[in-house]
Design a protein around this motif. Structure first.
Motif, mmCIF file in Angstrom:
data_model
loop_
_atom_site.group_PDB
_atom_site.id
_atom_site.type_symbol
_atom_site.label_atom_id
_atom_site.label_comp_id
_atom_site.label_asym_id
_atom_site.label_seq_id
_atom_site.Cartn_x
_atom_site.Cartn_y
_atom_site.Cartn_z
ATOM 1 N N LEU A 7 10.141 -12.754 -0.261
ATOM 2 C CA LEU A 7 9.102 -12.025 0.483
ATOM 3 C C LEU A 7 9.008 -10.594 -0.014
ATOM 4 O O LEU A 7 9.954 -10.058 -0.605
ATOM 5 C CB LEU A 7 9.352 -12.075 1.993
ATOM 6 C CG LEU A 7 10.598 -11.431 2.616
ATOM 7 C CD1 LEU A 7 10.437 -9.920 2.799
ATOM 8 C CD2 LEU A 7 10.849 -12.051 4.003
ATOM 9 N N THR A 8 7.841 -9.989 0.224
ATOM 10 C CA THR A 8 7.649 -8.567 -0.072
ATOM 11 C C THR A 8 7.442 -7.863 1.265
ATOM 12 O O THR A 8 6.797 -8.408 2.164
ATOM 13 C CB THR A 8 6.429 -8.340 -0.989
ATOM 14 O OG1 THR A 8 5.294 -9.019 -0.437
ATOM 15 C CG2 THR A 8 6.681 -8.864 -2.384
ATOM 16 N N SER A 9 7.999 -6.662 1.369
ATOM 17 C CA SER A 9 7.979 -6.009 2.675
ATOM 18 C C SER A 9 7.815 -4.499 2.523
ATOM 19 O O SER A 9 8.084 -3.941 1.468
ATOM 20 C CB SER A 9 9.290 -6.381 3.371
ATOM 21 O OG SER A 9 9.624 -5.489 4.376
ATOM 22 N N ASP A 12 3.337 -1.738 -0.157
ATOM 23 C CA ASP A 12 3.252 -2.495 -1.419
ATOM 24 C C ASP A 12 3.479 -1.558 -2.611
ATOM 25 O O ASP A 12 3.383 -0.335 -2.479
ATOM 26 C CB ASP A 12 1.896 -3.213 -1.531
ATOM 27 C CG ASP A 12 0.731 -2.248 -1.576
ATOM 28 O OD1 ASP A 12 0.879 -1.111 -1.096
ATOM 29 O OD2 ASP A 12 -0.342 -2.618 -2.089
ATOM 30 N N ASP A 39 3.362 -11.994 4.264
ATOM 31 C CA ASP A 39 3.330 -10.857 5.203
ATOM 32 C C ASP A 39 4.710 -10.383 5.660
ATOM 33 O O ASP A 39 4.908 -10.054 6.850
ATOM 34 C CB ASP A 39 2.446 -11.167 6.422
ATOM 35 C CG ASP A 39 1.015 -11.487 5.991
ATOM 36 O OD1 ASP A 39 0.613 -11.011 4.899
ATOM 37 O OD2 ASP A 39 0.315 -12.198 6.719
ATOM 38 N N GLY A 40 5.637 -10.342 4.762
ATOM 39 C CA GLY A 40 6.936 -9.725 5.016
ATOM 40 C C GLY A 40 7.722 -10.369 6.148
ATOM 41 O O GLY A 40 7.588 -11.569 6.431
ATOM 42 N N THR A 66 0.518 -6.948 -3.597
ATOM 43 C CA THR A 66 1.380 -8.136 -3.560
ATOM 44 C C THR A 66 0.586 -9.305 -3.009
ATOM 45 O O THR A 66 0.036 -9.215 -1.895
ATOM 46 C CB THR A 66 2.657 -7.924 -2.711
ATOM 47 O OG1 THR A 66 3.179 -9.205 -2.336
ATOM 48 C CG2 THR A 66 2.420 -7.093 -1.464
ATOM 49 N N SER A 70 2.158 -7.912 2.721
ATOM 50 C CA SER A 70 3.307 -7.140 3.185
ATOM 51 C C SER A 70 2.993 -6.580 4.564
ATOM 52 O O SER A 70 1.841 -6.543 4.974
ATOM 53 C CB SER A 70 3.594 -6.010 2.202
ATOM 54 O OG SER A 70 4.823 -5.399 2.541
ATOM 55 N N ARG A 72 4.748 -3.814 7.875
ATOM 56 C CA ARG A 72 5.881 -3.104 8.474
ATOM 57 C C ARG A 72 6.120 -3.808 9.806
ATOM 58 O O ARG A 72 5.177 -4.094 10.545
ATOM 59 C CB ARG A 72 5.551 -1.632 8.664
ATOM 60 C CG ARG A 72 5.199 -0.951 7.323
ATOM 61 C CD ARG A 72 5.369 0.543 7.395
ATOM 62 N NE ARG A 72 4.791 1.207 6.225
ATOM 63 C CZ ARG A 72 5.443 1.449 5.100
ATOM 64 N NH1 ARG A 72 6.695 1.063 4.960
ATOM 65 N NH2 ARG A 72 4.848 2.083 4.100
ATOM 66 N N VAL A 99 14.452 -10.310 -0.921
ATOM 67 C CA VAL A 99 13.566 -9.373 -0.225
ATOM 68 C C VAL A 99 13.191 -8.246 -1.189
ATOM 69 O O VAL A 99 14.063 -7.556 -1.723
ATOM 70 C CB VAL A 99 14.290 -8.777 1.004
ATOM 71 C CG1 VAL A 99 13.448 -7.691 1.652
ATOM 72 C CG2 VAL A 99 14.618 -9.871 2.008
ATOM 73 N N GLY A 101 11.361 -4.735 -1.507
ATOM 74 C CA GLY A 101 10.793 -3.667 -0.692
ATOM 75 C C GLY A 101 11.620 -2.407 -0.739
ATOM 76 O O GLY A 101 12.494 -2.254 -1.610
ATOM 77 N N SER A 105 13.213 -2.456 4.247
ATOM 78 C CA SER A 105 13.324 -3.881 3.919
ATOM 79 C C SER A 105 14.775 -4.233 3.607
ATOM 80 O O SER A 105 15.251 -5.321 3.951
ATOM 81 C CB SER A 105 12.454 -4.210 2.704
ATOM 82 O OG SER A 105 11.221 -3.540 2.804
#
Ligand code: F6P
Length: 319
Positions: A7-9, A12, A39-40, A66, A70, A72, A99, A101, A105
């Protein structure tokens, strides 16, 4: 290990897609199934999980942002929320999570690791504010975008004999500002790592004028002061036209430059390698050109990013 999630968090950063691509393709080359979490941490909690194949990451190498999305998600600080997130992973049989980020993250990854869920953190942020790595994914591309903007400001600022104040992102880290000041030839550098002395800045600008400087560029990191109000005060004191420009989110977009693509590709692949070697609660970095990994707890608590005093001194010499 048979199934890995990615995942990306957080904010971006250009190059995140390259990191996800590297995770996916490295997993597939080892017959590991790989799952994208959209979506993180928010998406993880909501169960937005999909299996990825080679084609899921076709044509993403040059795309900014991404494709996984992503977010918060401060709610992830709550243990009950994390327990529900782990359940989502277990439902699909995902045994470990990568992960990508910033430090928020990393905190999420650390908390999951503490609950016994294997996680690896990759530094994906334009800010370059993560310990244990010389560079974060996205920093160089963002820097390039800023320098391009400063070059444009230089044109107009010099045509009008003006002072330009340029506010740059970086959260509480001055790296983007400092590096951009050197690359863009800014006369004055204001970073969070050094105390801001407005009086000194005004005196320096006046001194510069006495030396024959017709215009000036002041590079400043966000969150230090209200740059529009600062511009007004400088104009009043120096009697020189002064304008403030806040570069804003433009800095975060755009196609990743080659440096970030390569960095992200190496880091993504390395993350899978260390998971396969049985490691967990590690974060990946680059040190003197080599891939390294550190204990994520140490990275978040004890390790400090060194301030580049050498570059700060250089900006003074080149002024
Ligand atoms: O961490 C990346 C970053 O772009 C910072 O430089 C900036 O302070 C922040 O994110 C902005 O966050 P948001 O996009 O949530 O407004």
């Amino acid at each position: 290990i048979k199934k890995i999630g990615v995942l990306t968090s957080g904010g971006d950063a250009p190059g995140m897609n390259c990191a996800v691509r590297a995770v996916v393709r490295t997993c597939l080359s080892h017959d590991i199934e790989v799952f994208g979490i959209y979506d993180g941490f928010a998406g993880l909690h909501a169960g937005k999980i999909e299996q990825l194949d080679r084609h899921s990451v076709s044509d993403v190498i040059n795309r900014g942002g991404t494709f996984l999305g992503s977010a918060r998600f401060p709610e992830f600080k709550e243990e009950s929320i994390r327990k529900e997130a782990i359940k989502q992973l277990e439902k699909v049989g995902i045994e470990a999570l990568i992960v990508i980020g910033g430090d928020g993250s990393y905190m999420g990854a650390l908390k999951l690791s503490e609950m016994g869920y294997p996680c690896i953190g990759l530094p994906g942020t334009i800010d370059n504010d993560i310990a244990g790595t010389d560079f974060t994914i996205g920093f160089m591309t963002c820097l390039n975008t800023i320098v391009d903007a400063v070059d444009r400001l230089r044109d107009t600022s010099s045509s009008h004999n003006r002072i330009s104040i340029v506010e740059m992102m970086g959260r509480y880290c001055g790296d983007l500002t400092l590096w951009a000041a050197i690359a863009g030839g800014s006369e004055y550098v204001i970073v969070p790592e050094k105390e801001f002395d407005e009086e000194k800045l005004i005196k320096q600008i006046q001194l510069g004028e006495e030396k024959g400087k017709k215009h000036a560029i002041v590079a400043i990191t966000e969150h230090i002061t209200d740059v529009n109000a600062l511009a007004k005060r400088i104009q009043e004191r120096t009697k020189r036209e002064t304008r403030a420009t806040i570069l804003g989110h433009i800095q975060r977009g755009g196609s990743p430059m080659a440096f970030d693509r390569i960095l992200a590709s190496r880091m993504g692949s390395y993350a899978v390698d260390i998971l396969m070697a049985g490691k967990s609660a590690r974060c990946v970095g680059i040190k003197s050109g080599e891939m390294v990994d550190h204990d994520i707890v140490e990275c978040l608590t004890e390790m400090k990013r060194p301030f580049r005093q050498d570059l700060y001194n250089l900006s003074d010499v080149l002024y």
